[in-house]
Scaffold this motif. Structure first.
Motif, PDB file in Angstrom:
ATOM      1  N   VAL A  36       0.853  -1.196   0.000  1.00 17.78           N
ATOM      2  CA  VAL A  36       0.000   0.000   0.000  1.00 17.78           C
ATOM      3  C   VAL A  36       0.884   1.240   0.000  1.00 17.78           C
ATOM      4  O   VAL A  36       1.495   1.581   1.003  1.00 17.78           O
ATOM      5  N   ASP A  40      -1.693   4.498  -4.059  1.00 16.62           N
ATOM      6  CA  ASP A  40      -2.877   3.676  -3.819  1.00 16.62           C
ATOM      7  C   ASP A  40      -3.885   4.408  -2.943  1.00 16.62           C
ATOM      8  O   ASP A  40      -5.095   4.350  -3.170  1.00 16.62           O
ATOM      9  N   ALA A  43      -5.683   7.035  -4.995  1.00 15.08           N
ATOM     10  CA  ALA A  43      -6.679   6.437  -5.887  1.00 15.08           C
ATOM     11  C   ALA A  43      -7.950   6.095  -5.118  1.00 15.08           C
ATOM     12  O   ALA A  43      -9.080   6.299  -5.613  1.00 15.08           O
ATOM     13  N   THR A  44      -7.779   5.586  -3.898  1.00 12.82           N
ATOM     14  CA  THR A  44      -8.939   5.250  -3.068  1.00 12.82           C
ATOM     15  C   THR A  44      -9.678   6.507  -2.622  1.00 12.82           C
ATOM     16  O   THR A  44     -10.919   6.550  -2.630  1.00 12.82           O
ATOM     17  N   LYS A  66      -6.786 -10.471  -3.119  1.00 17.32           N
ATOM     18  CA  LYS A  66      -5.376 -10.387  -2.731  1.00 17.32           C
ATOM     19  C   LYS A  66      -4.999 -11.498  -1.751  1.00 17.32           C
ATOM     20  O   LYS A  66      -3.878 -12.028  -1.808  1.00 17.32           O
ATOM     21  N   GLY A 202     -10.065  -0.663 -10.313  1.00 19.86           N
ATOM     22  CA  GLY A 202      -8.865  -0.220  -9.621  1.00 19.86           C
ATOM     23  C   GLY A 202      -8.892  -0.565  -8.150  1.00 19.86           C
ATOM     24  O   GLY A 202      -7.879  -0.997  -7.571  1.00 19.86           O
ATOM     25  N   GLY A 206      -6.112  -2.859  -7.793  1.00 21.32           N
ATOM     26  CA  GLY A 206      -4.940  -1.994  -7.742  1.00 21.32           C
ATOM     27  C   GLY A 206      -4.301  -1.849  -6.380  1.00 21.32           C
ATOM     28  O   GLY A 206      -3.086  -1.917  -6.251  1.00 21.32           O
ATOM     29  N   VAL A 207      -5.094  -1.632  -5.344  1.00 18.14           N
ATOM     30  CA  VAL A 207      -4.522  -1.302  -4.038  1.00 18.14           C
ATOM     31  C   VAL A 207      -3.875  -2.530  -3.408  1.00 18.14           C
ATOM     32  O   VAL A 207      -4.508  -3.548  -3.197  1.00 18.14           O
ATOM     33  N   THR A 210       1.041  -5.367  -6.231  1.00 19.81           N
ATOM     34  CA  THR A 210       2.256  -5.016  -6.950  1.00 19.81           C
ATOM     35  C   THR A 210       3.178  -6.225  -6.966  1.00 19.81           C
ATOM     36  O   THR A 210       2.814  -7.312  -6.522  1.00 19.81           O
ATOM     37  N   THR A 245      -4.852  -4.369   5.014  1.00 19.03           N
ATOM     38  CA  THR A 245      -4.951  -3.577   3.787  1.00 19.03           C
ATOM     39  C   THR A 245      -6.392  -3.141   3.549  1.00 19.03           C
ATOM     40  O   THR A 245      -6.652  -1.998   3.162  1.00 19.03           O
ATOM     41  N   VAL A 249      -8.023   0.671   3.047  1.00 11.65           N
ATOM     42  CA  VAL A 249      -8.844   1.060   1.892  1.00 11.65           C
ATOM     43  C   VAL A 249     -10.186   1.618   2.354  1.00 11.65           C
ATOM     44  O   VAL A 249     -10.635   2.676   1.891  1.00 11.65           O
ATOM     45  N   SER A 304       6.943   1.445   1.855  1.00  7.59           N
ATOM     46  CA  SER A 304       6.965   0.891   0.502  1.00  7.59           C
ATOM     47  C   SER A 304       8.376   0.922  -0.068  1.00  7.59           C
ATOM     48  O   SER A 304       8.810  -0.011  -0.746  1.00  7.59           O
TER      49      SER A 304
END
Length: 436
Positions: A36, A40, A43-44, A66, A202, A206-207, A210, A245, A249, A304
């Motif tokens: 995260v 991310d 975007a949320t 996930k 997304g 997306g979140v 990776t 996570t 979100v 990250s």
């Protein structure tokens, strides 16, 4: 724990299954903290600002997807005694070519992105101090030194502290804006408002999604979990990771819905959107809340950074080691992918070379606009990674490469197939949106 006389199919002496326990939790925290990033969260926030609580259900589905994907990566490592790259290589030489190009191009651009993202909140906290480039270089060098000189145990403890800061700050901010409980529960009913499809995809895909999901199995081995006796522990650890996570979100959706949606406040896209949010929080709740949020922003970005510095460097070291070794299909002929292998790889030249690659060449991008061709290559390779991960895991875990008792059941196959389809759609959309 006493051991039985039986051996696993990897040739390693098997232990009795460990009881899943909170005291073992670790790699999941690392993957959650790494996966995260600031982008991310933005975007949320934007999804919440545009559609309120309507897409809450997508965040929940994303969490489940996930969990399934990371569980598959961890299960491959524990059940087979082989690393993920070893599995990819057994599929065909094309996987080696793809990963080699991907890890070089992706690392070059991501290094600059991670350093800039970590520097942004520091500049916002100390506006009269040095500028963005200075702090970006400092954070990159700190990340390099930290990963270079510390082993996994210290790395995990620091990541736990950072994710703790992230968790407290994000949940605190969500509580300050006073969530509408009724609307949030209503948002669990699947609905697609006009113009929301891409935001929905997304949120689901997306979140937290990776290359660090692929690194999860390597962190599992680094923790000391070396065979299938750790399977229950790994599954608990993985669930904790993606439920955490999911909380991030949901909290950021609440902030977007309550703070931005009603006021029709627009954020800058990308990491700078969190600086915008800090200014909104200062206007609404005062400087203390804004500064606390910026501290959480830094924890999000820097976790990250060091997570990628560690996890992807481990993957690169394994890539080089497996590439040099002759290909073989039979796992017993290979060295078991346990903690001893990971410890050796952390001291290896390829591990440290990739650390340097992530740190120093990307610093040039802090002064230059990202080259057009490199941006295109980064976007295409990055878009293809998650479909590549989902579909290759589907392949590996349904083949004779995996011991029969640990192969996919119908639930795992369904979730990995769903993830693969979802990521293909996202891949196509990401490629279409590149500045061709």
């Amino acid at each position: 724990m006493s051991e039985t006389s039986a051996t696993t199919e990897t040739g390693e002496q098997a232990s009795r299954p460990r009881k899943s326990s909170w005291k073992y939790i670790g790699p999941g925290i690392v993957v959650a903290a790494t996966g995260v990033g600031a982008g991310d969260l933005v975007a949320t926030l934007i999804a919440g600002s545009k559609f309120g609580y309507t897409l809450m259900w997508a965040a929940v589905i994303g969490c489940v997807v996930k969990i399934s994907l990371a569980e598959a990566a961890g299960r491959w490592h524990l059940a087979t005694g082989r690393t993920l790259f070893d599995g990819w290589r057994s599929i065909g030489a094309w996987t080696t070519v793809y990963f080699a190009i991907y890890v070089v191009v992706w690392g070059f651009i991501y290094g600059a992105t991670a350093m800039s993202s970590s520097a942004l909140p520091i500049v916002a906290l100390f506006p009269d101090g040095p500028g963005l480039k200075f702090w970006a270089i400092v954070t990159g060098l700190i990340g390099l030194a930290f990963v270079w000189f510390n082993r996994y145990a210290v790395f995990e403890k620091v990541m736990t502290v950072l994710i703790g800061i992230m968790f407290v700050v994000v949940v605190y901010v969500a509580a300050r804006v006073v969530p509408d409980v009724g609307a949030s529960l209503a948002g669990l009913v699947p609905v697609l408002p006009d113009g929301s499809l891409l935001y929905t995809l997304g949120l689901i895909g997306g979140v937290g999604g990776t290359i660090t999901m692929a690194a999860y199995g390597y962190w599992v081995n680094a923790k000391g979990w070396g065979n299938s006796s750790w399977m229950k522990v790994m599954r608990l650890d993985n669930r904790v990771a993606y439920i955490t996570t999911g909380v991030f979100v949901v909290a950021m959706l609440i902030v977007g819905a309550e703070l931005l949606h009603a006021s029709q406040i627009a954020l800058t896209s990308g990491d700078r959107g969190l600086v915008d949010l800090g200014e909104v929080l200062e206007d609404r709740f005062g400087a203390g809340t804004a500064k606390l949020f910026l501290v959480g922003f830094f924890a999000t970005s820097f976790s990250s950074l060091i997570g990628v510095w560690h996890g992807v460097s481990l993957m690169f070291a394994d890539f080089v080691e497996r590439f040099r070794a002759p290909a073989a299909e039979d796992a017993p002929e290979k060295e078991h992918a346990g903690p001893a292998v990971v410890a050796r790889q952390q001291r290896s030249l390829p591990f440290r070379a990739y650390l340097l690659w992530l740190t120093f060449p990307p610093m040039t991008l802090l002064w230059l606009d990202e080259p057009f061709g490199l941006v295109i290559a980064y976007g295409v390779l990055g878009a293809f990674f998650m479909p590549f991960l989902a579909l290759t895991l589907l392949w590996l875990l349904n083949s004779s490469r995996t011991p029969s008792q640990w192969r996919n059941g119908w639930v795992s196959n369904g979730m990995l197939a769903l993830a693969g389809l979802l990521f293909i759609v996202l891949c196509v959309q990401q490629v279409r949106e590149l500045p061709w």
